[in-house]
Design a protein around this motif. Sequence first.
Motif, PDB file in Angstrom:
ATOM      1  N   PRO A   7     -20.632  75.797   4.392  1.00 28.17           N
ATOM      2  CA  PRO A   7     -20.905  74.672   5.288  1.00 28.17           C
ATOM      3  C   PRO A   7     -20.549  74.931   6.741  1.00 28.17           C
ATOM      4  O   PRO A   7     -21.010  74.221   7.629  1.00 28.17           O
ATOM      5  N   ASN A   8     -19.742  75.961   7.004  1.00 26.91           N
ATOM      6  CA  ASN A   8     -19.331  76.230   8.387  1.00 26.91           C
ATOM      7  C   ASN A   8     -20.243  77.215   9.106  1.00 26.91           C
ATOM      8  O   ASN A   8     -19.984  77.579  10.244  1.00 26.91           O
ATOM      9  N   LYS A   9     -21.302  77.652   8.453  1.00 25.39           N
ATOM     10  CA  LYS A   9     -22.191  78.648   9.037  1.00 25.39           C
ATOM     11  C   LYS A   9     -23.635  78.165   9.074  1.00 25.39           C
ATOM     12  O   LYS A   9     -24.571  78.944   8.953  1.00 25.39           O
ATOM     13  N   LEU A  10     -23.833  76.857   9.197  1.00 22.02           N
ATOM     14  CA  LEU A  10     -25.186  76.303   9.200  1.00 22.02           C
ATOM     15  C   LEU A  10     -25.875  76.548  10.529  1.00 22.02           C
ATOM     16  O   LEU A  10     -25.226  76.549  11.578  1.00 22.02           O
ATOM     17  N   PRO A  11     -27.197  76.727  10.519  1.00 22.20           N
ATOM     18  CA  PRO A  11     -27.982  76.934   9.304  1.00 22.20           C
ATOM     19  C   PRO A  11     -27.866  78.370   8.814  1.00 22.20           C
ATOM     20  O   PRO A  11     -27.538  79.264   9.569  1.00 22.20           O
ATOM     21  N   VAL A 100     -30.122  73.762   5.933  1.00 22.31           N
ATOM     22  CA  VAL A 100     -29.670  73.001   7.098  1.00 22.31           C
ATOM     23  C   VAL A 100     -28.533  72.049   6.755  1.00 22.31           C
ATOM     24  O   VAL A 100     -27.902  71.488   7.648  1.00 22.31           O
ATOM     25  N   LYS A 101     -28.246  71.874   5.465  1.00 27.69           N
ATOM     26  CA  LYS A 101     -27.143  71.002   5.058  1.00 27.69           C
ATOM     27  C   LYS A 101     -26.527  71.564   3.796  1.00 27.69           C
ATOM     28  O   LYS A 101     -27.233  72.014   2.890  1.00 27.69           O
ATOM     29  N   ASP A 102     -25.202  71.537   3.734  1.00 26.34           N
ATOM     30  CA  ASP A 102     -24.484  72.125   2.618  1.00 26.34           C
ATOM     31  C   ASP A 102     -23.305  71.226   2.274  1.00 26.34           C
ATOM     32  O   ASP A 102     -22.341  71.140   3.027  1.00 26.34           O
TER      33      ASP A 102
END
Length: 232
Positions: A7-11, A100-102
Amino acid sequence: MNVFSSPNKLPYFAIMLSSKLMLNDLTYRIMAEKMLELAQDQPGYLGAEYGSGEMDLLMTYWQTKAAAEDWLSHDIQRRTLSIGENFWYEEYSLKLFEVVKDMSFKYSNQGLHASRFPRIVTERGVLKILDEAQAPLLHDYINQEKNFLAQWEPLRSDGYYSLETCQLRVREMRRDFLEDKGIVFCFLSPNEDRMLAYSNYSNIIRGVFQACNLGYSLRESEQGKGIMQEVL
């Protein structure tokens, strides 16, 4: 294999290979493992997830779109898929996604055993289906007891005794348990740093009959102590 989340490397980007297999043999599984190892060596690789059933899904994750596209068009992957068209695949699809979302969740109470895989503590050890990280325990067991167990086992090739084969066997143990095809319980020392025995329940028949075949082995040093009876 762990659930992948970043989640910290989006996208980030994903390549998904979805397939229906005509043949899921040892050669195919070794090929799949080799392809994952190849992916891990590529620039921009983040992780992977794999699921099997009526349809197999293999997801690899990448830092950039360029890295994902490089893997999508990698020569060795293309050649492997081409070979698979003649031997393994009924059909397959290869897709590129942008993530684009995790959203992720992980059970935090480590004091409780919440796994789908049983872990049974007995008087003298732990009976369990091995984790993937415990493949070296199986590797040590079959190599250290090779001569002792040879009189009861079929002839084995040298490849059978490799760590790579043991890792593949552990993955198969876990998959077979989830698919109710077989149960391989390994008996470990209380602190789970040494494998003492092996028990394999195969050809499981459900319904009224409720039957299976049983195979087992035990370290030479543990013979005569009643450990196999404890395991079974």
